[in-house]
Design a protein around this motif. Structure first.
Motif, mmCIF file in Angstrom:
data_model
loop_
_atom_site.group_PDB
_atom_site.id
_atom_site.type_symbol
_atom_site.label_atom_id
_atom_site.label_comp_id
_atom_site.label_asym_id
_atom_site.label_seq_id
_atom_site.Cartn_x
_atom_site.Cartn_y
_atom_site.Cartn_z
ATOM 1 N N ARG A 78 1.048 0.547 0.673
ATOM 2 C CA ARG A 78 -0.305 0.148 0.273
ATOM 3 C C ARG A 78 -0.728 0.940 -0.954
ATOM 4 N NH1 ARG A 78 -2.119 0.745 4.777
ATOM 5 N NH2 ARG A 78 -2.187 -1.402 5.538
ATOM 6 N N ASP A 79 -1.320 0.261 -1.945
ATOM 7 C CA ASP A 79 -1.795 0.969 -3.132
ATOM 8 C C ASP A 79 -3.229 1.444 -2.924
ATOM 9 O OD1 ASP A 79 -3.535 -1.186 -3.660
ATOM 10 O OD2 ASP A 79 -2.049 -2.181 -4.928
ATOM 11 N N ASN A 80 -3.773 2.133 -3.914
ATOM 12 C CA ASN A 80 -5.097 2.745 -3.774
ATOM 13 C C ASN A 80 -6.217 1.723 -3.619
ATOM 14 O OD1 ASN A 80 -3.953 5.279 -4.003
ATOM 15 N ND2 ASN A 80 -4.184 5.343 -6.242
ATOM 16 N N SER A 81 -5.980 0.492 -4.066
ATOM 17 C CA SER A 81 -7.007 -0.544 -3.946
ATOM 18 C C SER A 81 -6.869 -1.354 -2.674
ATOM 19 C CB SER A 81 -6.933 -1.480 -5.158
ATOM 20 O OG SER A 81 -5.673 -2.152 -5.189
ATOM 21 N N ALA A 123 8.944 4.140 -3.845
ATOM 22 C CA ALA A 123 7.533 3.859 -4.103
ATOM 23 C C ALA A 123 6.671 5.108 -3.985
ATOM 24 C CB ALA A 123 7.029 2.788 -3.145
ATOM 25 N N ALA A 124 7.155 6.118 -3.255
ATOM 26 C CA ALA A 124 6.388 7.350 -3.080
ATOM 27 C C ALA A 124 6.711 8.385 -4.148
ATOM 28 C CB ALA A 124 6.664 7.944 -1.702
ATOM 29 N N ASN A 149 4.537 7.110 -9.369
ATOM 30 C CA ASN A 149 3.677 6.040 -8.847
ATOM 31 C C ASN A 149 2.345 6.623 -8.416
ATOM 32 O OD1 ASN A 149 2.633 3.700 -7.822
ATOM 33 N ND2 ASN A 149 4.051 3.544 -6.094
ATOM 34 N N THR A 150 1.405 6.685 -9.341
ATOM 35 C CA THR A 150 0.083 7.267 -9.031
ATOM 36 C C THR A 150 -0.747 6.344 -8.157
ATOM 37 O OG1 THR A 150 -0.793 6.337 -11.094
ATOM 38 C CG2 THR A 150 0.075 8.585 -11.177
ATOM 39 N N ALA A 151 -0.336 5.065 -8.025
ATOM 40 C CA ALA A 151 -1.100 4.126 -7.203
ATOM 41 C C ALA A 151 -0.684 4.154 -5.743
ATOM 42 C CB ALA A 151 -0.942 2.706 -7.757
#
Length: 534
Positions: A180-183, A205-206, A210-212
């Motif tokens: 899941r991204d930040n949004s 992805a981690a 990947n700042t999101a």
């Protein structure tokens, strides 16, 4: 006047006869062309039927050499005789990724071991092989109170790192997961290979880039353990946990103690001598029937006649100078001597090779018939499937094209192969997936390495609080660009998110050269249903 009338009539008749005679060679060539098209279509259909009989064992992808440009339109084969025809990563299919199977229990002669036949052509026995045992792991929904996990289990923490049992401190994992991204958006990753060293490792992805990244979706992951086999040179005796390719490149040799283990194989297909292009070979499977065998007196041997699917076997270099011989090294060593043969037959049950002077004693090149001299005693090939490799006068060949099993969103971390990704855009209320790979460096036109492939799409639609899931919606990626894109439009307009995009088609393509010298091909396609791992 009568004489004049007769002369005029004879002139008209001669013109008609001349027209028929002049057109007869062209008509005969058209008949021969149609006969070859029928031969190649039947051969492609038989190959496709054999492959689709084991859908769970098909490779995840059969693609071009990754060292070549993927920006190429799949129109014609790479032919050395075509000036200015550059190498590309679509037609020059060399890389087989993720082929799955089970090491059979059938034994050959004691010196050979257990034989596993490769599925989509003759491999380069000196090329890069990766052979791994596939072991299913149980994904835990939550970390147990006891920090020591049981063997065969694993836990993926919200931060993307792993908790593993003591037996998996140094290993390779094949993991599918969602993050899941930040949004709040959810992204799905399929079959990512993760290297674990000293018990430490995390999904891509981690990564720090990947700042999101907002965490792993709980319960979304599954995994398999990949235990690598030691790959020995061709012809070398193998012990348990080891494997060796056959010198001909048609089979892998395992130790009998490894029978029954599930494996995944990555390999490079055979190339032409002195070239990096795939070998132009016809390959087909036939079973040697004992009913068609003729005993050779009291010698303990029999003669078996085999009718190959394609006629016109190459007996001398063709007009383009292509070598008509199938080359391979029947004996091991750092510089093994090359044997040239017009027809190579490999017993898929024992790994035994048959070629001219060694098992094949007659070849009728025009009719495509060969005669084998085989033993009547064990390990007799009678009743065994044999794979035949040969060249034809008109450069006939087979290629297998398979779309990647999973297309990943273009914004997923680590995407480096544009042919494996897609971008999601909105056009009004419609949701469009674009499979463009980039620009062809020669024509500067938009191209797609996946053009013509069929894909299956899963997505969520409707109310965000109670969404409905659409599964297996089929689309075909267009062959030509539309406004610089290779788009497909989902059927529903209220799409919330795309869950997964999978390659769903398998294609066998047969190539040959027509009477006028032009390259011809015929495609036989099928839909590959979802199937559990073998």
């Amino acid at each position: 006047m009568t004489l004049v009338e007769v002369l005029v009539a004879m002139s008209v008749l001669l013109v008609g006869i001349w027209g028929v005679a002049a057109g007869f060679p062209r008509l005969l060539g058209a008949v021969r062309d149609e006969g070859r098209r029928t031969q190649m279509t039947r051969l492609a259909e038989a190959t496709l039927a054999r492959l689709i009989a084991d859908p769970s064992g098909l490779p995840q992808m059969i693609a071009g050499d990754p060292n070549l440009s993927p920006y190429a339109v799949p129109i014609d084969p790479d032919d050395l005789s075509l000036g200015g025809n550059p190498l590309n990563g679509r037609d020059d299919v060399l890389q087989v990724t993720g082929e799955r199977g089970v090491i059979p229990a059938l034994q050959g002669n004691g010196a050979v071991g257990v034989v596993y036949p490769l599925k989509v052509g003759r491999a380069n026995p000196l090329g890069a092989f990766t052979v791994s045992e596939v072991v299913s792991l149980t994904a835990l929904d939550q970390l147990p109170p006891n920090p020591q996990l049981a063997d065969g289990t694993f836990f993926l923490k919200p931060d993307g790192s792993f908790v593993l049992p003591a037996s998996l401190q140094d290993c390779r994992l094949l993991v599918s997961y969602a993050w899941r991204d930040n949004s709040g958006g959810v992204h799905f990753v399929q079959r990512e290979t993760v290297n674990i060293a000293a018990g430490v490792g995390s999904v891509a992805a981690a990564g720090s880039g990947n700042t999101a990244f907002g965490g792993i979706v709980e319960g979304s992951y599954s995994g398999e353990l990949l235990n690598g086999f030691i790959v020995n040179p061709p012809g070398q005796t193998v012990l348990a946990g080891q494997v060796s390719p056959d010198p001909a490149g048609a089979v892998l040799i395992f130790n009998a103690a490894d029978a029954g283990r599930r494996i995944q194989v990555d390999y490079t297909l055979q190339v032409e001598a002195g070239s990096t292009r795939r070998a132009r070979e016809i390959w087909e499977d036939q079973v040697l029937s004992s009913a068609s065998a003729t005993p050779d007196g009291a010698t303990g041997f029999s003669f078996v006649n085999v009718q190959l699917s394609a006629t016109g076997l190459a007996s001398a270099p063709n007009a383009t100078g292509r070598d008509p011989l199938v080359n391979f090294a029947p004996t091991p060593g750092p510089n093994p001597p090359q044997v040239s043969t017009h027809v190579l037959a490999v017993d898929l049950a024992t790994g035994q090779n048959y070629y001219e002077g060694t098992g094949i004693d007659q070849i009728d090149y025009a009719r495509g018939r060969i005669r084998l001299r085989v033993s009547n005693t064990a390990p007799s090939p009678l009743g065994h499937p044999l794979r035949f490799f040969y060249h034809t006068e008109n450069d006939g060949m087979l290629t297998v094209l398979r779309a990647p099993e999973w297309f990943l969103p273009g914004d997923i971390i680590g995407i480096s192969q544009p042919g494996l990704s897609y971008l999601v855009t909105k056009v009004g209320t419609a949701t469009v997936l674009d499979f463009a790979s980039g620009l062809d460096p020669v024509s500067s036109q938009a191209v797609s390495t996946s053009a013509g492939s069929m894909v299956s799409v899963d997505y969520l639609r409707g109310d965000a609080t109670n969404p409905q899931r659409v599964m297996g919606e089929l689309h075909t990626i267009p062959v030509s660009a539309n406004g610089g894109q290779f788009p497909i439009t989902l059927n529903q307009t209220d799409v919330l998110s795309v869950v997964a995009v999978r390659g769903a088609s398998l294609r066998v393509r047969a190539w040959w050269r027509a009477e006028n010298g032009r390259q011809q091909f015929v495609d036989v396609d099928t839909l590959v249903p979802g199937a559990p791992a073998s």
